[in-house]
Design a protein around this motif. Structure first.
Motif, PDB file in Angstrom:
ATOM      1  N   PHE A   1      35.771  -3.690  31.258  1.00 30.96           N
ATOM      2  CA  PHE A   1      36.585  -2.486  31.151  1.00 30.96           C
ATOM      3  C   PHE A   1      35.664  -1.272  31.228  1.00 30.96           C
ATOM      4  N   PRO A   2      35.333  -0.812  32.430  1.00 38.75           N
ATOM      5  CA  PRO A   2      34.484   0.371  32.551  1.00 38.75           C
ATOM      6  C   PRO A   2      35.291   1.650  32.385  1.00 38.75           C
ATOM      7  N   THR A   3      34.637   2.703  32.015  1.00 40.22           N
ATOM      8  CA  THR A   3      35.279   4.019  32.023  1.00 40.22           C
ATOM      9  C   THR A   3      35.282   4.524  33.463  1.00 40.22           C
ATOM     10  N   GLY A   4      36.162   5.486  33.744  1.00 44.59           N
ATOM     11  CA  GLY A   4      36.174   6.078  35.080  1.00 44.59           C
ATOM     12  C   GLY A   4      34.883   6.820  35.367  1.00 44.59           C
ATOM     13  N   GLU A   5      34.328   7.438  34.331  1.00 41.15           N
ATOM     14  CA  GLU A   5      33.055   8.158  34.469  1.00 41.15           C
ATOM     15  C   GLU A   5      31.944   7.193  34.866  1.00 41.15           C
ATOM     16  N   ALA A   6      31.936   6.000  34.244  1.00 38.71           N
ATOM     17  CA  ALA A   6      30.923   5.001  34.572  1.00 38.71           C
ATOM     18  C   ALA A   6      31.100   4.494  35.997  1.00 38.71           C
ATOM     19  N   ALA A   7      32.336   4.282  36.408  1.00 39.08           N
ATOM     20  CA  ALA A   7      32.595   3.816  37.770  1.00 39.08           C
ATOM     21  C   ALA A   7      32.152   4.851  38.787  1.00 39.08           C
ATOM     22  N   HIS A   8      32.344   6.128  38.457  1.00 42.51           N
ATOM     23  CA  HIS A   8      31.925   7.211  39.347  1.00 42.51           C
ATOM     24  C   HIS A   8      30.396   7.297  39.425  1.00 42.51           C
ATOM     25  N   SER A   9      29.735   7.090  38.287  1.00 41.46           N
ATOM     26  CA  SER A   9      28.269   7.221  38.241  1.00 41.46           C
ATOM     27  C   SER A   9      27.555   5.985  38.770  1.00 41.46           C
ATOM     28  N   HIS A  10      28.156   4.803  38.599  1.00 42.13           N
ATOM     29  CA  HIS A  10      27.476   3.559  38.991  1.00 42.13           C
ATOM     30  C   HIS A  10      28.376   2.671  39.865  1.00 42.13           C
ATOM     31  N   PRO A  11      28.817   3.174  41.022  1.00 48.53           N
ATOM     32  CA  PRO A  11      29.744   2.391  41.863  1.00 48.53           C
ATOM     33  C   PRO A  11      29.141   1.078  42.360  1.00 48.53           C
ATOM     34  N   LYS A  12      27.836   1.062  42.636  1.00 46.74           N
ATOM     35  CA  LYS A  12      27.213  -0.158  43.148  1.00 46.74           C
ATOM     36  C   LYS A  12      27.186  -1.259  42.088  1.00 46.74           C
ATOM     37  N   VAL A  13      27.026  -0.862  40.815  1.00 48.97           N
ATOM     38  CA  VAL A  13      27.053  -1.845  39.726  1.00 48.97           C
ATOM     39  C   VAL A  13      28.438  -2.476  39.648  1.00 48.97           C
ATOM     40  N   LEU A  14      29.472  -1.639  39.751  1.00 51.89           N
ATOM     41  CA  LEU A  14      30.848  -2.141  39.692  1.00 51.89           C
ATOM     42  C   LEU A  14      31.158  -3.016  40.905  1.00 51.89           C
ATOM     43  N   GLN A  15      30.611  -2.636  42.068  1.00 52.23           N
ATOM     44  CA  GLN A  15      30.796  -3.450  43.275  1.00 52.23           C
ATOM     45  C   GLN A  15      30.256  -4.861  43.077  1.00 52.23           C
ATOM     46  N   LYS A  16      29.092  -4.952  42.419  1.00 62.50           N
ATOM     47  CA  LYS A  16      28.481  -6.269  42.204  1.00 62.50           C
ATOM     48  C   LYS A  16      29.331  -7.129  41.271  1.00 62.50           C
ATOM     49  N   LEU A  17      29.905  -6.495  40.243  1.00 60.67           N
ATOM     50  CA  LEU A  17      30.782  -7.239  39.338  1.00 60.67           C
ATOM     51  C   LEU A  17      32.008  -7.762  40.090  1.00 60.67           C
TER      52      LEU A  17
END
Length: 468
Positions: free
Chosen positions: A300-316
């Motif tokens: 459950f990422p925050t929107g701010e985290a998704a905006h700052s670290h999109p590549k990390v979320l892509q890997k997940l």
């Protein structure tokens, strides 16, 4: 033999030959006609048997035409009233008859019946089907045979007392029906296309059903088809398979296999869930452990985290870990936000997650004591809390205590709350091993609740009483 005798024999022979020929032709014609009538009776009986086998309550209507006949086998409801499938049957009958006329066929016989599938109790899916027969000329014989056939459109009827196909109001089950239809339709399209954020907005703005009087749809045993007005995406219709949409529709019109599954009372599955800011190093370590253990979890990422670290979320996402929505920042007080502010907050978070993964989160994190109806209304998605708190939010906690807290409190079907803290990362390998040693399967939130995830409902543990 004298000449005059020979002449008489020749004359008699010449007279007899045509008599014999025409006599043979007459009896041959009579035999052919008898065979054709027998064939017609056999075919009629076959269609009558077909109708009985598909749905026994029907009537037979005959429409006499200049060049033949049309037989209609029309199903009736249990009160004896013909259902309006006959309208579609008549269209098919006329089309087949006209096609046969264009081919200059004679003695045209059209049979219009139906295929029936029992979906549930008195609910049937009926499909008109027709065939046109005529004299078929072979080299040395004439037979009665089929020259073409045609299928109509499926329609679902409650044959206890209705004469019309089910309406959208009939299909409506509860408040979750409309948002789930939109949600599932959008998700299905996103899997087919690589839409931009602007195209996503256009997709979300299509004229999806908004009330029980919606009419731009068709429903069959194959699913629910939505029809759309002209739009920039060129989408004319979206069909949601019954296995996908069935759990959220009125079960009276759905096959038992496609209705909402019952809650599992003794689940051996649990869901590891991480509230996360997607800090790259820590998230990479957690994902490495999950991959090594072939385990799945939900983040459950925050929107701010998704905006700052999109590549990390892509890997997940690429590793098939499930993604939920937490709000835009970790400090957002969603319990006290107005419905409008919360809608904007979640939409902003959705956009950040969509830009990173190409998918939309369909559930969001809330605390177990959340009771604000505005959150349910604004989110239009399932609310996920937890039944087991690892307490890894404590600054003084160690990895061994995190593991002990989870193991002591887990009984099956649990949603386990974790964070991406250093001690949690240290605890994760042992935690996974010990859960599996007790026979638990580690699954994502969607897998834990199967088709039971619906908007406006809060979930903390599989088979909770309020989910029944």
């Amino acid at each position: 033999m004298r000449t005059w005798q020979k002449t008489i024999i020749i004359i008699l022979t010449l007279i007899a030959i045509p008599i014999i020929y025409f006599e043979n032709q007459y009896f041959s014609h009579q035999q052919t006609e008898a065979q054709l009538k027998t064939s017609q009776k056999t075919v009629f009986k076959a269609y009558q048997t077909h109708s009985e086998n598909n749905y026994a309550n029907f009537a037979v209507y005959t429409d006499t035409k200049p060049a033949g006949k049309i037989y209609y086998f029309v199903p009736k409801n249990q009160q004896g009233h013909a259902i309006d499938l006959r309208r579609q049957q008549q269209r098919i009958g006329e089309q087949l008859y006209q096609k046969a006329l264009q081919k200059k066929q004679k003695n045209i016989i059209v049979y219009i019946t139906y295929n029936g599938d029992n979906l549930h109790d008195d609910t049937y899916c009926l499909t008109p089907t027709g065939a046109v027969y005529s004299r078929v000329e072979h080299r040395f014989s004439t037979k009665f045979g089929k020259i073409s056939d045609q299928l109509g459109q499926e329609a679902v009827y409650n044959l206890a007392n209705q004469t019309h196909p089910v309406t959208f109001k009939d299909l409506y089950q509860d408040a979750a029906t409309l948002p789930m239809i939109k949600q599932l339709a959008i998700d299905q399209e996103l899997k087919k296309h690589n839409y931009t954020p602007e195209q996503l907005k256009a997709l979300e703005n299509l004229d999806f059903p908004t009330d029980v009087n919606y009419q731009h749809f068709s429903f069959s045993q194959h699913g629910l088809t939505l029809q759309f007005a002209k739009n920039t995406l060129g989408i004319k219709q979206i069909t949601l398979p019954l296995a996908t949409i069935g759990p959220y529709l009125n079960p009276d019109y759905i096959t038992e296999n496609d209705t909402m599954p019952s809650a599992k009372k003794k689940s051996k599955s649990v869901a590891l869930t991480f509230n996360t800011a997607l800090e790259p190093v820590r998230t990479k370590q957690i994902l490495a452990i999950l991959n090594e253990k072939a385990a799945q979890a939900t983040f459950f990422p925050t929107g701010e985290a998704a905006h700052s670290h999109p590549k990390v979320l892509q890997k997940l996402s690429a590793a098939n870990q499930a993604i939920g929505n937490q709000s835009y920042t970790v400090d957002d007080a969603i319990d006290t936000m107005s419905e409008a502010d919360l809608s904007a907050n979640l939409a902003k978070t959705d956009q950040s997650i969509f830009k990173a993964t190409g998918a939309l989160p369909r559930f969001m994190r809330v605390s177990p004591d959340t009771s604000n109806k505005a959150i349910a209304t604004a989110s239009q998605r399932a609310l996920i809390s937890w039944s087991v708190d690892s307490e890894d939010w404590r600054t003084d906690i160690k990895a061994t205590e995190i593991t002990k807290n989870v193991m002591d409190r887990t009984t099956g079907g649990d949603v386990i709350l974790l964070r991406t803290a250093p001690e949690t990362i240290k605890a994760l390998p042992a935690l996974i091993n010990q859960l599996r040693a007790k026979g638990y399967h580690l699954v994502t939130i969607p897998a834990l609740f199967a088709h039971r995830l619906a908007p406006f409902q809060q979930y903390a543990k599989a088979a909770d009483p309020y989910q029944d």
